[in-house]
Design an enzyme around this catalytic site. Structure first.
Site, PDB file in Angstrom:
ATOM      1  N   ALA A  28      30.214  38.076  43.636  1.00 54.70           N
ATOM      2  CA  ALA A  28      30.465  36.680  43.990  1.00 54.70           C
ATOM      3  C   ALA A  28      30.659  35.777  42.777  1.00 54.70           C
ATOM      4  CB  ALA A  28      29.315  36.160  44.852  1.00 54.70           C
ATOM      5  N   THR A  32      33.128  31.846  41.855  1.00 54.09           N
ATOM      6  CA  THR A  32      32.541  30.504  41.894  1.00 54.09           C
ATOM      7  C   THR A  32      33.429  29.477  41.193  1.00 54.09           C
ATOM      8  OG1 THR A  32      31.191  31.026  39.945  1.00 54.09           O
ATOM      9  CG2 THR A  32      30.168  31.312  42.114  1.00 54.09           C
ATOM     10  N   GLN A 105      32.874  43.535  45.751  1.00 54.81           N
ATOM     11  CA  GLN A 105      31.950  43.241  46.839  1.00 54.81           C
ATOM     12  C   GLN A 105      32.374  41.980  47.593  1.00 54.81           C
ATOM     13  OE1 GLN A 105      28.657  43.269  43.825  1.00 54.81           O
ATOM     14  NE2 GLN A 105      27.545  44.406  45.398  1.00 54.81           N
ATOM     15  N   ILE A 107      34.752  39.185  49.712  1.00 58.66           N
ATOM     16  CA  ILE A 107      35.528  39.234  50.951  1.00 58.66           C
ATOM     17  C   ILE A 107      36.576  38.131  50.984  1.00 58.66           C
ATOM     18  CG2 ILE A 107      33.617  40.263  52.242  1.00 58.66           C
ATOM     19  CD1 ILE A 107      33.042  37.454  53.406  1.00 58.66           C
ATOM     20  N   HIS A 125      33.055  45.539  50.998  1.00 57.48           N
ATOM     21  CA  HIS A 125      32.447  44.757  52.074  1.00 57.48           C
ATOM     22  C   HIS A 125      33.485  44.141  53.002  1.00 57.48           C
ATOM     23  CE1 HIS A 125      28.648  44.246  49.356  1.00 57.48           C
ATOM     24  NE2 HIS A 125      28.736  45.444  49.901  1.00 57.48           N
ATOM     25  N   CYS A 133      39.903  44.238  65.731  1.00 61.12           N
ATOM     26  CA  CYS A 133      39.249  44.687  66.959  1.00 61.12           C
ATOM     27  C   CYS A 133      38.317  45.847  66.615  1.00 61.12           C
ATOM     28  CB  CYS A 133      40.300  45.131  67.976  1.00 61.12           C
ATOM     29  SG  CYS A 133      39.590  45.857  69.475  1.00 61.12           S
ATOM     30  N   SER A 200      25.216  40.552  40.777  1.00 57.31           N
ATOM     31  CA  SER A 200      23.784  40.641  40.490  1.00 57.31           C
ATOM     32  C   SER A 200      23.291  42.081  40.500  1.00 57.31           C
ATOM     33  CB  SER A 200      22.998  39.833  41.526  1.00 57.31           C
ATOM     34  OG  SER A 200      23.259  40.337  42.838  1.00 57.31           O
ATOM     35  N   ASP A 241      30.409  32.195  30.232  1.00 54.41           N
ATOM     36  CA  ASP A 241      31.220  31.837  31.387  1.00 54.41           C
ATOM     37  C   ASP A 241      32.282  32.901  31.646  1.00 54.41           C
ATOM     38  OD1 ASP A 241      32.235  29.572  33.272  1.00 54.41           O
ATOM     39  OD2 ASP A 241      34.008  30.195  32.139  1.00 54.41           O
TER      40      ASP A 241
END
Length: 253
Positions: A28, A32, A105, A107, A125, A133, A200, A241
């Site tokens: 993630a 960000t 990881q 989405i 993920h 469906c 992480s 960063d």
């Protein structure tokens, strides 16, 4: 540019230059900068819109309604998200032929939006930019599901077979996708540099791949804001960063 940032970029560039095959692995933290919230920051909106467990989603129409409400609430928060310097830096490494694919990881679909083809992104993920469906796996547009939900109060069934529609992500309690896991394992076993970006490394089984690569002789570089459980075995740990570091790898810069 600070001396510390310059030194971090130089160290990572040296590792990349010496590598024959690089595995990219993102969490993630890489998104960000694009305005996509992560899961563990204080006051993260994910804490107000936690995903519904898979078994509850299957068993309860009320839970499915709530799952879609939370899904669309989160989508609205980062609807305008675009790939950032981190995504573009990794895309350049893939384009150069040094990195066969990015294992992610995430989405959010931002790796594909950065220019990578679907086969160059290994999504552990799933993908939250469309629905599938659960019976026949036919894809569905989120905009259509949302319009039906708002008009009728319930999420619609599959247009092909009448099955349950779900965001094409992997929920808590749902089986991990076999083919992406197989491909990620193969990349971890064949790379000689495993580059972790913005993860992480606490969500398993995905977080095991860096250790697999290291145990198989690859060098391990971790670029992440916070400490991870694998920092102690890493060959390089960078807490600068992400965008600032990976911008140095964008082609043409």
């Amino acid at each position: 540019m600070t001396d510390t940032l310059a030194a971090s970029i130089a160290a990572l560039k040296e590792m990349v230059d010496e590598a024959g095959l690089i595995a990219g692995f993102t969490g993630a933290g890489i998104s960000t900068e694009s305005g996509v919230p992560d899961f563990r920051s204080p006051n993260s909106p994910w804490k107000r819109n936690t995903p519904i467990p898979f078994e509850l989603f299957l068993s309860s129409e009320e839970a499915r309604r709530e799952a879609w409400r939370r899904k669309f609430a989160m989508d609205d928060l980062y609807r305008g998200a675009r790939p950032n310097r981190g995504h573009l830096g990794l895309a350049s490494l893939v384009t150069s032929g040094r990195m066969p694919a990015v294992v992610t990881q995430n989405i959010d679909g931002l790796h594909q939006a950065s220019g990578l083809a679907d086969h160059e992104v290994i999504e552990l993920h799933g993908n939250g930019t469309y629905a599938k469906c659960l019976t026949c796996e036919r894809p569905h547009e989120l905009s259509w599901i949302r319009s039906q939900l708002e008009e009728h109060g319930n999420p619609p069934p599959c247009r092909a077979c009448g099955g349950i529609l779900k965001s094409a992500t992997i929920s808590f309690g749902q089986a991990m996708p076999r083919e992406p896991m197989r491909r990620a394992q193969k990349l971890a076993l064949t790379c000689d540099l495993f580059l972790v970006v913005g993860s992480s490394l606490v969500v398993h089984p995905a977080a095991a791949f860096p250790a697999v690569a290291k145990e198989n002789g690859a060098r391990l570089a971790i670029l992440n804001r916070d400490p991870t459980p694998l920092d102690g075995i890493a060959d390089l740990v960078v807490r600068e960063d992400i965008g600032a570091v990976l911008s140095a790898f964008i082609a043409g810069k």
